[in-house]
Design an enzyme around this catalytic site. Structure first.
Site, PDB file in Angstrom:
ATOM      1  CE  LYS A  66      -4.099  -2.037   2.162  1.00 36.83           C
ATOM      2  NZ  LYS A  66      -5.127  -1.883   3.217  1.00 36.83           N
ATOM      3  N   GLY A 128      -3.788  -0.123  18.910  1.00 42.24           N
ATOM      4  CA  GLY A 128      -2.816  -0.249  17.837  1.00 42.24           C
ATOM      5  C   GLY A 128      -2.568   1.058  17.112  1.00 42.24           C
ATOM      6  CB  ILE A 218      -9.972  -4.387  11.549  1.00 42.63           C
ATOM      7  CG1 ILE A 218      -8.594  -4.792  12.083  1.00 42.63           C
ATOM      8  CG2 ILE A 218     -10.301  -2.937  11.899  1.00 42.63           C
ATOM      9  CD1 ILE A 218      -7.443  -4.108  11.360  1.00 42.63           C
TER      10      ILE A 218
END
Length: 278
Positions: A66, A128, A218
């Site tokens: 990415k 995180g 997630i």
């Protein structure tokens, strides 16, 4: 032929082809196909810049490429510029453009699975400070969250994230300060891989969270992580991470094929079946 691909290393695990080819068939888009393209890190930048030459009209980008995709492309949308990461590549009249739909997918999933959810309801706590946390923090701020609280084992990394994104109201907490971070929060998000199959679980006492708070993760393998199970059993509303994967795919499909697809129970069931879940 309208060819699109997902670029990653490895990429065999990606369910993007399943999602996009389902939509291609559903909408009867002739001559369209979505495939996997495994690209090692040392070839990623060149491959991304040469997508058109390889016959692709666009692509998704997954780990670990990415940031490489962001650097390889000359044009980006505002969100990709802010995150310095690209997960969607679109052919425009001016050339290839890098976009980022991860934050959109996160927000859309919460709105879909927790009707009435409002980011403005109170502080959001993120576990995180990695790439997913960047996208989610920016999206929550854009959605109106009054405060972003980041819990990370290495506080300096969370501080760098907040500084780099220019977050207006961000607080950073070390792991041992979680109780303070959770006090008065309206949303708790695990943005790490903790809880995924093969990984250790999130070790967090969530009892300081107020009763109306929403807890989401997630991670979607397993669909209900230990964090989500504990939250559900304690009476909190929970949202699993699968919908983020499904919703983040919507803007790219629309840009490539001119049709805005819907995330439906049928699509969710298809992906769950592919994962061996029901």
């Amino acid at each position: 032929m309208k060819k699109v691909c997902v670029i990653g290393w490895p990429v065999e695990h990606s369910r993007s082809p399943l999602i996009h080819n389902y939509w291609i068939g559903l909408h009867g888009i002739e001559g369209a196909v979505y495939e996997r393209l495994a690209v090692p890190p040392d070839a990623a930048a060149e491959t991304i810049r040469n997508l058109g030459g390889l016959g692709f009209i666009g692509a998704n980008v997954t780990v670990p490429h990415k940031e490489t995709a962001f650097a390889a492309l000359a044009r980006h949308d505002a969100i990709a510029k802010r995150l310095k990461a690209v997960n969607t590549i679109v052919t425009t009249p001016a050339g290839l453009e890098g976009r980022n739909t991860d934050g959109y997918g996160f927000i859309a999933n919460l709105k879909d699975r927790a009707p009435g959810w409002d980011a403005k309801a109170g502080p959001a706590v993120l576990l995180g400070a990695g790439g997913a946390a960047r996208a989610i923090a920016a999206a929550l701020e854009d959605e109106g969250a009054p405060e972003i609280r980041i819990i990370n084992r290495t506080p300096s990394r969370a501080e760098a994230l907040a500084r780099d994104l220019g977050l207006r109201n961000a607080l950073v907490f070390a792991d041992g300060e979680a109780k303070t971070a959770l006090d008065g929060a309206a949303l708790l998000v695990n943005t790490t891989t903790l809880g995924m199959k093969g990984e250790s679980d999130v070790d967090l006492d969530i009892s300081p969270l107020p009763a109306p708070a929403l807890v989401t993760d997630i991670v979607y393998t397993p669909l209900e992580t230990r964090l989500l199970r504990r939250a559900r059993e304690a009476g909190y509303k929970t949202v699993d991470g699968l919908g983020m994967l499904l919703h983040q795919a919507v803007p790219g499909f629309e840009a490539w094929f001119g049709v805005r697809p819907q995330v439906t129970p049928e699509l969710r069931a298809l992906v769950l079946a592919d994962m061996g879940m029901k």
